[in-house]
Design a protein around this motif. Sequence first.
Motif, PDB file in Angstrom:
ATOM      1  N   ALA A   1       0.647  -1.364  -0.341  1.00  0.00           N
ATOM      2  CA  ALA A   1      -0.132   0.139   0.149  1.00  0.00           C
ATOM      3  C   ALA A   1       0.943   1.510   0.121  1.00  0.00           C
ATOM      4  CB  ALA A   1      -0.710  -0.192   1.411  1.00  0.00           C
ATOM      5  N   ARG A   2       0.229   2.507  -0.931  1.00  0.00           N
ATOM      6  CA  ARG A   2       0.986   3.782  -0.513  1.00  0.00           C
ATOM      7  C   ARG A   2       0.185   4.819  -0.230  1.00  0.00           C
ATOM      8  NH1 ARG A   2       4.529   5.092  -6.073  1.00  0.00           N
ATOM      9  NH2 ARG A   2       6.409   3.426  -5.541  1.00  0.00           N
ATOM     10  N   ASN A   3      -0.868   4.032   1.360  1.00  0.00           N
ATOM     11  CA  ASN A   3      -1.853   4.950   1.539  1.00  0.00           C
ATOM     12  C   ASN A   3      -1.845   4.040   3.001  1.00  0.00           C
ATOM     13  OD1 ASN A   3      -4.434   5.370   2.828  1.00  0.00           O
ATOM     14  ND2 ASN A   3      -4.742   6.552   0.774  1.00  0.00           N
ATOM     15  N   ARG A   4      -1.221   5.344   3.925  1.00  0.00           N
ATOM     16  CA  ARG A   4      -1.211   4.774   5.142  1.00  0.00           C
ATOM     17  C   ARG A   4      -2.348   4.780   5.974  1.00  0.00           C
ATOM     18  NH1 ARG A   4       2.452   3.298   7.568  1.00  0.00           N
ATOM     19  NH2 ARG A   4       2.031   4.697   9.974  1.00  0.00           N
ATOM     20  N   TYR A   5      -3.835   5.369   5.669  1.00  0.00           N
ATOM     21  CA  TYR A   5      -4.633   4.909   5.966  1.00  0.00           C
ATOM     22  C   TYR A   5      -4.810   3.643   5.670  1.00  0.00           C
ATOM     23  CZ  TYR A   5      -9.820   4.000   7.112  1.00  0.00           C
ATOM     24  OH  TYR A   5     -10.781   3.467   7.075  1.00  0.00           O
ATOM     25  N   ASP A   6      -5.344   2.707   4.392  1.00  0.00           N
ATOM     26  CA  ASP A   6      -5.388   1.358   3.322  1.00  0.00           C
ATOM     27  C   ASP A   6      -4.898   0.429   4.391  1.00  0.00           C
ATOM     28  OD1 ASP A   6      -6.887   2.463   2.797  1.00  0.00           O
ATOM     29  OD2 ASP A   6      -6.291   1.732  -0.073  1.00  0.00           O
ATOM     30  N   SER A   7      -3.195   0.923   4.775  1.00  0.00           N
ATOM     31  CA  SER A   7      -1.745  -0.087   5.349  1.00  0.00           C
ATOM     32  C   SER A   7      -2.641   0.118   6.676  1.00  0.00           C
ATOM     33  CB  SER A   7      -0.723   0.583   5.704  1.00  0.00           C
ATOM     34  OG  SER A   7       0.408  -0.290   5.832  1.00  0.00           O
ATOM     35  N   ALA A   8      -3.124   0.408   7.265  1.00  0.00           N
ATOM     36  CA  ALA A   8      -3.551   0.017   9.197  1.00  0.00           C
ATOM     37  C   ALA A   8      -4.650  -0.877   8.942  1.00  0.00           C
ATOM     38  CB  ALA A   8      -3.332   1.384   9.319  1.00  0.00           C
ATOM     39  N   HIS A   9      -5.599   0.038   7.899  1.00  0.00           N
ATOM     40  CA  HIS A   9      -6.885  -0.931   8.068  1.00  0.00           C
ATOM     41  C   HIS A   9      -6.668  -2.476   7.729  1.00  0.00           C
ATOM     42  CE1 HIS A   9     -10.822  -1.816   7.298  1.00  0.00           C
ATOM     43  NE2 HIS A   9     -10.646  -2.637   5.890  1.00  0.00           N
ATOM     44  N   TYR A  10      -5.996  -2.477   6.281  1.00  0.00           N
ATOM     45  CA  TYR A  10      -5.974  -3.895   5.916  1.00  0.00           C
ATOM     46  C   TYR A  10      -4.651  -4.811   6.560  1.00  0.00           C
ATOM     47  CZ  TYR A  10      -8.766  -3.054   2.446  1.00  0.00           C
ATOM     48  OH  TYR A  10      -9.948  -2.778   1.713  1.00  0.00           O
ATOM     49  N   LYS A  11      -3.382  -4.199   7.628  1.00  0.00           N
ATOM     50  CA  LYS A  11      -2.802  -5.098   8.591  1.00  0.00           C
ATOM     51  C   LYS A  11      -3.501  -5.388   9.579  1.00  0.00           C
ATOM     52  CE  LYS A  11       1.896  -3.303   7.325  1.00  0.00           C
ATOM     53  NZ  LYS A  11       2.365  -2.475   7.432  1.00  0.00           N
ATOM     54  N   ALA A  12      -4.581  -5.113  10.013  1.00  0.00           N
ATOM     55  CA  ALA A  12      -5.372  -4.834  11.763  1.00  0.00           C
ATOM     56  C   ALA A  12      -6.124  -6.243  10.944  1.00  0.00           C
ATOM     57  CB  ALA A  12      -6.373  -3.510  11.692  1.00  0.00           C
ATOM     58  N   ILE A  13      -6.443  -6.263   9.729  1.00  0.00           N
ATOM     59  CA  ILE A  13      -7.586  -7.817   9.477  1.00  0.00           C
ATOM     60  C   ILE A  13      -6.872  -8.488  10.060  1.00  0.00           C
ATOM     61  CG2 ILE A  13      -8.553  -8.443   7.015  1.00  0.00           C
ATOM     62  CD1 ILE A  13      -9.334  -5.195   7.165  1.00  0.00           C
ATOM     63  N   LEU A  14      -5.668  -8.670   9.187  1.00  0.00           N
ATOM     64  CA  LEU A  14      -4.964  -9.222   8.357  1.00  0.00           C
ATOM     65  C   LEU A  14      -4.505 -10.307   9.825  1.00  0.00           C
ATOM     66  CD1 LEU A  14      -2.264  -8.436   6.178  1.00  0.00           C
ATOM     67  CD2 LEU A  14      -4.021 -10.119   5.987  1.00  0.00           C
ATOM     68  N   ARG A  15      -3.845  -8.687  10.750  1.00  0.00           N
ATOM     69  CA  ARG A  15      -3.728  -9.097  12.390  1.00  0.00           C
ATOM     70  C   ARG A  15      -4.513 -10.697  12.901  1.00  0.00           C
ATOM     71  NH1 ARG A  15      -1.232  -3.880  12.805  1.00  0.00           N
ATOM     72  NH2 ARG A  15      -3.055  -3.613  14.201  1.00  0.00           N
ATOM     73  N   LYS A  16      -5.743  -9.894  12.815  1.00  0.00           N
ATOM     74  CA  LYS A  16      -6.974 -10.777  13.566  1.00  0.00           C
ATOM     75  C   LYS A  16      -6.961 -11.937  12.157  1.00  0.00           C
ATOM     76  CE  LYS A  16     -11.578 -10.519  14.299  1.00  0.00           C
ATOM     77  NZ  LYS A  16     -13.212  -9.585  13.070  1.00  0.00           N
ATOM     78  N   ASN A  17      -6.434 -12.162  11.420  1.00  0.00           N
ATOM     79  CA  ASN A  17      -6.151 -13.590  11.230  1.00  0.00           C
ATOM     80  C   ASN A  17      -5.313 -14.279  11.586  1.00  0.00           C
ATOM     81  OD1 ASN A  17      -9.175 -12.552  10.400  1.00  0.00           O
ATOM     82  ND2 ASN A  17      -8.495 -11.586   7.690  1.00  0.00           N
ATOM     83  N   GLY A  18      -4.510 -13.702  12.280  1.00  0.00           N
ATOM     84  CA  GLY A  18      -2.873 -14.031  12.675  1.00  0.00           C
ATOM     85  C   GLY A  18      -2.155 -14.491  11.092  1.00  0.00           C
ATOM     86  N   VAL A  19      -2.373 -13.675  10.544  1.00  0.00           N
ATOM     87  CA  VAL A  19      -0.815 -12.772   9.003  1.00  0.00           C
ATOM     88  C   VAL A  19      -0.298 -11.955   9.389  1.00  0.00           C
ATOM     89  CG1 VAL A  19      -1.100 -12.882   6.873  1.00  0.00           C
ATOM     90  CG2 VAL A  19      -2.832 -14.464   7.742  1.00  0.00           C
ATOM     91  N   LYS A  20       0.801 -11.887   9.493  1.00  0.00           N
ATOM     92  CA  LYS A  20       1.784 -10.338   9.257  1.00  0.00           C
ATOM     93  C   LYS A  20       2.482 -10.640   7.796  1.00  0.00           C
ATOM     94  CE  LYS A  20       5.877 -12.832  11.044  1.00  0.00           C
ATOM     95  NZ  LYS A  20       7.285 -12.718  11.646  1.00  0.00           N
ATOM     96  N   ILE A  21       2.666  -9.356   7.749  1.00  0.00           N
ATOM     97  CA  ILE A  21       3.020  -8.714   6.058  1.00  0.00           C
ATOM     98  C   ILE A  21       5.367  -8.912   6.419  1.00  0.00           C
ATOM     99  CG2 ILE A  21       3.804  -7.335   4.335  1.00  0.00           C
ATOM    100  CD1 ILE A  21       0.389  -6.759   5.762  1.00  0.00           C
ATOM    101  N   ILE A  22       5.326  -8.945   5.759  1.00  0.00           N
ATOM    102  CA  ILE A  22       6.830  -9.094   5.647  1.00  0.00           C
ATOM    103  C   ILE A  22       7.442  -8.727   4.114  1.00  0.00           C
ATOM    104  CG2 ILE A  22       9.127 -10.313   6.126  1.00  0.00           C
ATOM    105  CD1 ILE A  22       8.301 -12.877   7.684  1.00  0.00           C
ATOM    106  N   SER A  23       8.469  -7.819   4.161  1.00  0.00           N
ATOM    107  CA  SER A  23       9.436  -6.888   3.399  1.00  0.00           C
ATOM    108  C   SER A  23      10.368  -7.944   3.187  1.00  0.00           C
ATOM    109  CB  SER A  23       9.239  -5.298   3.559  1.00  0.00           C
ATOM    110  OG  SER A  23      10.834  -5.409   2.625  1.00  0.00           O
ATOM    111  N   ALA A  24      10.668  -8.415   1.850  1.00  0.00           N
ATOM    112  CA  ALA A  24      11.784  -8.807   1.319  1.00  0.00           C
ATOM    113  C   ALA A  24      13.029  -8.403   1.711  1.00  0.00           C
ATOM    114  CB  ALA A  24      11.468  -9.913   0.187  1.00  0.00           C
TER     115      ALA A  24
END
Length: 487
Positions: free
Chosen positions: A80-103
């Motif tokens: 995401a290049r949008n802080r709102y979208d990034s925070a929103h979807y990361k919160a959903i992923l955290r709830k689902n037990g998924v994390k994002i990692i940069s390679a």
Amino acid sequence: MKAIIYARYSCDNQREESIEGQLRECKAFAERKEFTLVGTYIDRAVSAKTDNRPEFQKMIKDSAKGLFDVIIVWKLDRFARNRYDSAHYKAILRKNGVKIISATEVISEGAEGIILESVLEGYAEYYSAELSEKVIRGMTENALKCQYNGSFVPVGYTIDDEKHYQLDPLNAPFVKEVFEMYAGGKMIKDIVVYLNEKGVRSSQGKPMTKTTVTTLLKNVKYKGQYKYRDILIDDGVPRIVSDELFQAAQERLKKNQQSRSRFKAKTEYFLSTKLICGDCGSLMVGDSGKGKGTVYNYYKCVSVKKKTGCHKKSIRKDYIEEIVLHDVMEKMFTEDMISDIAEKAMKLQENENTALPLLKKQLAEVEKGLDNLITAMQMGMLTKSTKKRLDELEEQKERLETDILKEEIQQDVLKKDQVIIWLKNMKRLDLSIDDNKRRLVDTFVNAVHLYDDKVVISFNFRDRASKIALSYDCVSDCANLGEPSCF
């Protein structure tokens, strides 16, 4: 751990090779981390400024099914290049037990990683906005010359070598006929049938539809006006219909519009993911209502809305948001704080690369295996499987040496002066614009705890939280709606 890769490229100067490069590095990263790759999600020619990305949305939906534990991206700006979208979807992923990692960006797992991640994501959004401004400047110059600015050419026109609009002798008469038929009382569905029977195609070369005809009828180019953003130039385009005919069509369109607006304006509550009830710990979310003919906007505890026992009073939206924004501007943009944030970002990037030790360990094991094989061969133990294993180890050694070299020569993701410039630009944001308010809160504020007598603001870049006393004479207009007053 099960992992998937999300890859994306956004514009014409990036190609399929951009995706291949991202996948190659993400796969190598997964191997180093010993993740099990179970799939990929790829969006081609789609910007990360929007969340309207088919594969992205499918990935978010699939995260709830327990199919994977980790999402690997080449860089955070692919997500995401949008802080709102990034925070929103990361919160959903955290709830689902998924994390994002940069390679390719080394971000620690600890609390200090919040600092670097906020800088990287905030800078990505700033870069995207700056790039957009440059594109708009170029397109504005074209518009002032009434030149074609890209996208589809409206039916009835062609573009000459100097990028100016010219009449299409084949289709321009049909455009005029459309306006005459509609202004004369013909239904749009009948006009669509007529055009398709005559072989007229849309700007995309597809059969005409009710949507394309409606869009055609609203296009001011047909009455000779060139329009781009706030630029409107009469006689900038060859005219196809008269002003009177165009206006007659607009009046009928307006008359036939549905009474309810299709795009209803929404109020943005940019503290919704940050504001926490001091009484029960639940989130406080945006709400509104009418009282004496006036619409009031406020934040209300989720537990109060659900009537599960909390009695926290609501607070006016403009009041609490002004407190938070004022504190951000006062605390985050001093010369000392700007320098401190930039310095912390640099130190985090200088931390030992966690991938290198693992790569070197794997290389040592491969070299040991090679030595053992060579020794066996020297002793006369040579078989087809030995030769095959030797080739595999040689290939693995070459790949590991390349990966190690890439890690060792990798430069900092950001330079200190880039971070400082970005922060100083953030300081000059126009806070009359809601999007700028959101960017400030998303970048700098970690959480806002609201109590009856004070508000406590925790920042991403400061160890100490701000404690601000609340005014008791701030009476919320919520009282007019049957809601309790602020305090």
